[in-house]
Design a protein around this motif. Structure first.
Motif, short mmCIF file in Angstrom:
data_model
loop_
_atom_site.label_atom_id
_atom_site.label_comp_id
_atom_site.label_asym_id
_atom_site.label_seq_id
_atom_site.Cartn_x
_atom_site.Cartn_y
_atom_site.Cartn_z
N MET A 1 0.84 -1.19 0.00
CA MET A 1 0.00 0.00 0.00
C MET A 1 0.88 1.25 0.00
N PRO A 2 0.75 2.11 -1.02
CA PRO A 2 1.61 3.31 -1.09
C PRO A 2 1.16 4.40 -0.13
N ASN A 3 2.11 5.27 0.22
CA ASN A 3 1.78 6.42 1.07
C ASN A 3 1.22 7.57 0.25
N ARG A 4 1.50 7.54 -1.06
CA ARG A 4 1.03 8.59 -1.96
C ARG A 4 0.18 7.98 -3.06
N ALA A 5 -0.62 8.81 -3.69
CA ALA A 5 -1.48 8.33 -4.76
C ALA A 5 -0.65 7.85 -5.94
N ILE A 6 -1.09 6.77 -6.57
CA ILE A 6 -0.42 6.26 -7.76
C ILE A 6 -0.82 7.14 -8.95
N SER A 7 0.16 7.62 -9.71
CA SER A 7 -0.16 8.48 -10.84
C SER A 7 -0.89 7.69 -11.92
N ASN A 8 -1.64 8.37 -12.75
CA ASN A 8 -2.37 7.72 -13.83
C ASN A 8 -1.42 6.99 -14.78
N GLY A 9 -0.27 7.63 -15.05
CA GLY A 9 0.71 7.02 -15.96
C GLY A 9 1.26 5.72 -15.40
N ALA A 10 1.64 5.73 -14.12
CA ALA A 10 2.19 4.52 -13.49
C ALA A 10 1.14 3.43 -13.40
N SER A 11 -0.10 3.82 -13.11
CA SER A 11 -1.19 2.86 -13.02
C SER A 11 -1.47 2.21 -14.37
N ALA A 12 -1.36 3.02 -15.43
CA ALA A 12 -1.61 2.49 -16.78
C ALA A 12 -0.55 1.46 -17.16
N VAL A 13 0.70 1.65 -16.70
CA VAL A 13 1.78 0.73 -17.03
C VAL A 13 1.71 -0.54 -16.17
N THR A 14 1.47 -0.38 -14.87
CA THR A 14 1.52 -1.52 -13.96
C THR A 14 0.17 -2.23 -13.81
N ASN A 15 -0.92 -1.55 -14.22
CA ASN A 15 -2.29 -2.08 -14.02
C ASN A 15 -2.65 -2.19 -12.55
N ILE A 16 -1.92 -1.45 -11.71
CA ILE A 16 -2.20 -1.44 -10.27
C ILE A 16 -2.87 -0.12 -9.91
N SER A 17 -3.91 -0.20 -9.12
CA SER A 17 -4.62 1.00 -8.68
C SER A 17 -5.06 0.82 -7.23
N VAL A 18 -5.41 1.92 -6.62
CA VAL A 18 -5.88 1.91 -5.23
C VAL A 18 -7.17 2.71 -5.15
N ILE A 19 -8.19 2.11 -4.57
CA ILE A 19 -9.45 2.79 -4.31
C ILE A 19 -9.74 2.64 -2.83
N GLY A 20 -9.73 3.76 -2.13
CA GLY A 20 -9.91 3.70 -0.69
C GLY A 20 -8.74 2.98 -0.04
N SER A 21 -9.01 1.90 0.67
CA SER A 21 -7.96 1.12 1.32
C SER A 21 -7.73 -0.22 0.62
N GLN A 22 -8.23 -0.32 -0.62
CA GLN A 22 -8.11 -1.58 -1.36
C GLN A 22 -7.23 -1.40 -2.60
N MET A 23 -6.28 -2.33 -2.79
CA MET A 23 -5.46 -2.33 -3.99
C MET A 23 -6.07 -3.27 -5.01
#
Length: 329
Positions: free
Chosen positions: A90-112
């Protein structure tokens, strides 16, 4: 001026030199405002961007433009013949849209999520503790192997573990690092691309989910294992577990020369050489205040235990640095 800080009146030579430097600064300032200068600066910037783009084509885009070496690690994995490790973090900062697009990892609330599917995750301290325990579990200190890790991944790992006061323990539990980017450049010179996906595709005839840590590590393991007949000296490519820490310290040293480099008082090459020699700009200032130009020359031209000049013996280069330091004092 140094003379004034020492309570001395500047001599005629100092006055003449100061007048000359003032004229040069005025000329540079006037030149920097011209259209020709601005056009050239734009051209050089475009050349730098093109060089970066070309490097990404040959070595694989690692989304470094989106993720810096000090960014949070959001997934970590390791793989060997008999052991494997994987954890979403779980990151301390928001995942950028660019990084999320590459890794397919996202965070919504407290869920990855990975590919929009929920995945279990751990807090950073817990995940890194687990990873450290995994590394310690080997009977012999493992060598950490990764693609492009010397330029990127080992520094991200260093910054993350250092933040949690875990780096020293971790580094003591590994034998070092090996960057397979350098290995395959040596094995297959002049290839159009050294990205891991290209190498896996062409040498193994496989595809995989790139930028997923688990798939990345398993694919790289198969790629390296397929080269069981490696003839080159792999040990020569291994770099120390202390390298990321030393590199970080050198970058901190280099940062002190920013204004001097910008003012063209010192080349970046010489500044980097000084930084690697554990010198900072304040050391130059101390040398000048203690013994003027001779003091600076002594520091820059000092020889190491290997008989190598610490920074430079070039008189013109030393005088340029001295002029910058005395102008600022």
């Amino acid at each position: 001026m140094v003379n004034e800080s020492a309570g001395l009146s500047p001599g005629n030579m100092s006055i003449k030199r100061a007048t000359l430097l003032d004229k040069r600064r005025a000329t540079k300032l006037q030149k920097s405002r011209t259209r020709k200068f601005k056009t050239e600066r734009k051209r050089l910037k475009e050349m730098k961007l093109a060089k970066t783009s070309g490097l990404e084509i040959r070595e694989g885009k690692t989304y470094e433009s989106e993720i810096e070496r000090t960014s949070d690690i959001i997934q970590i994995a390791a793989y060997s013949q008999n052991n494997k490790f994987s954890s979403y973090i779980m990151p301390n900062r928001a995942i950028s849209n660019g990084a999320s697009a590459v890794t397919n990892i996202s965070v919504i609330g407290s869920q990855m999520y990975y590919n929009l599917q929920p995945v279990p995750s751990k807090l950073q301290n817990e995940a890194f503790t687990d990873f450290n325990d995994f590394v310690k579990s080997f009977p012999v200190k493992p060598l950490l192997v990764g693609h492009n890790i010397k330029r990127y991944d080992c520094h991200v790992l260093y910054n993350s573990l250092r933040f949690h006061n875990m780096w020293n323990e971790f580094a003591s539990n590994i034998s070092g690092f090996l960057d397979t980017l350098e290995l395959f450049k040596l094995l297959y010179p002049k290839r159009p691309s050294y990205s891991q996906t290209a190498l896996v595709g062409e040498l193994l005839g496989e595809t995989y989910s790139a930028h997923n840590a688990v798939d990345d590590t398993e694919a790289l393991y198969r790629l390296v294992q397929s080269k069981g007949d490696i003839k080159c000296n792999i040990q020569a490519l291994v770099f120390s577990a202390n390298y990321p820490k030393e590199f970080s310290h050198q970058q901190d040293n280099l940062q002190t020369f920013t204004d001097a480099i910008f003012s063209k008082a010192i080349s970046r090459t010489l500044a980097l050489k000084a930084a690697r020699s554990n010198l900072r700009l304040e050391h130059f200032n101390i040398a000048v205040k203690r013994n003027g130009l001779d003091g600076l020359k002594s520091v820059l031209s000092e020889q190491t235990n290997q008989g190598i000049v610490r920074v430079t013996t070039n008189k013109k280069a030393i005088i340029k640095i001295f002029d910058f330091l005395t102008r600022e004092s």
